[in-house]
Design an enzyme around this catalytic site. Sequence first.
Site, mmCIF file in Angstrom:
data_model
loop_
_atom_site.group_PDB
_atom_site.id
_atom_site.type_symbol
_atom_site.label_atom_id
_atom_site.label_comp_id
_atom_site.label_asym_id
_atom_site.label_seq_id
_atom_site.Cartn_x
_atom_site.Cartn_y
_atom_site.Cartn_z
ATOM 1 C CB SER A 108 -0.759 0.032 1.234
ATOM 2 O OG SER A 108 -1.728 0.842 1.374
ATOM 3 C CG ASP A 248 -2.802 3.917 -1.529
ATOM 4 O OD1 ASP A 248 -3.610 3.749 -2.534
ATOM 5 O OD2 ASP A 248 -2.908 3.074 -0.785
ATOM 6 C CG ASP A 250 -2.757 -0.892 -2.602
ATOM 7 O OD1 ASP A 250 -2.837 0.419 -1.977
ATOM 8 O OD2 ASP A 250 -3.619 -1.669 -2.030
ATOM 9 C CG ASP A 252 -6.326 0.588 -1.072
ATOM 10 O OD1 ASP A 252 -5.310 1.270 -1.059
ATOM 11 O OD2 ASP A 252 -6.459 -0.483 -0.320
#
Length: 458
Positions: A108, A248, A250, A252
């Site tokens: 992340s 960010d 990834d 999400d």
Amino acid sequence: MLIQCMGIKMGKYFGTDGFRGEANVDLTVVHAYKVGRFLGYYFGREHKAKIIIGKDTRRSSYMFEYALVSGLTASGADVYLLHVTPTPSVSYVVRSENFDCGIMISASHNPYYDNGIKVINSDGYKLETEVEELIEEYIDKEVDDIPLATGVDIGRTVDYSVGRHRYIGYLMSLATRSFKGVKVGLDLSNGSATTVAKGVFDALGAKTYTISNEPDGTNINNNCGSTHIEVLQKYVIDNGLDIGFAYDGDADRCLAVDDKGNIIDGDLILYLCGTYLKERGELSNNTVVTTIMSNIGLYKAFDKAGILYEKTTVGDKYVNENMVANGHTLGGEQSGHIIFSKHATTGDGILTSLILMEVMLEKKQKLSELVSKVKMYPQLLVNVKVFDKPTAKNDEDVKEAVKKITRELGDDGRILVRESGTEQVLRVMVEAQTEEKCRKYVYEVVDILKDKGYVKED
């Protein structure tokens, strides 16, 4: 006034957001192989398992991908590769194309040398804790008691980039109007969003400007993205853009920047989308799900708008559990994990961007105008690296300091001390009427932690 000192239940390896740690230190290639071995066996007990894998742009993501594939196929599973893709795309493909589970390789917002393994069940939600516990038991076994597949039962690997393209098509189908003429800045964090976001905004007609769009394996989240929003703030102002979005690693999470360069964090996004959905009769139960980190100002704004709210512990996993259990359609975190349950089962940064664009275009107002009536309280959060999170948090002197600060703040603020679910840190947060009070009270607690010898010095 809300005061919470929260602990988070975590397993030996799996925390609130999967199995995460420094690559080949805390999370090793052997761990990944064993996770693959167990999942291939577990989901293949009654039929040949079909499992999909996505990853972000970290150097170690390829290593972990190959290790997972080896374990999965050795247990007989067929593995489908989405390659570099956002976490929410894995959730989308899993649930829409009948996979047994999905795996996302990402840490992340963490630096490139960290990585993680997130497992997503067939409904597109994070894997059940009971199954994570079974994986942990298998990892620690000295004897491997899962049989190896042989002959035609050995699994195969399939290039499945088409799944990512279908996710892109799905995002585009959700847009209700053209973005033509809107100047949009995107900070792609040198991560997963680089394969998706610009193409979506371009296709919808926006005049798209991108930064942090050249991943090299080591620059993900490095002075860019939602954890370094100041970069996008400057970029929006310097280029006279209408709006900016930062993701960010990834993708999400999403934070926004308005036309004046102000940060639109997750709380303000929840306010904008909550009031918009309420006006349209689409806010189920007239309720928004938040976490204990949300700003007092958000709750006061919701009170004025006649919107109810619920509070969970920190983590989009817990927000989502509340939403599913109670049938709510909107929830999220201050950090930018926003869940729209009508469209997704997890936080989706790019989806959040599209809905914010819809709000702005439908209202025919600039983002800065839409949030002008919301007054957020000053808030200071300090992450303190400690040797032992529970011991530090439960120290009697720390607890007494928290009680004292709570009394002094009264109804005009709060203090929150909690364990991180992903890092070896305590998070100390104070909300008050002035920044001076925030700093004073935060460092009262931090100084106690230092004096008692709990703090790891850099």
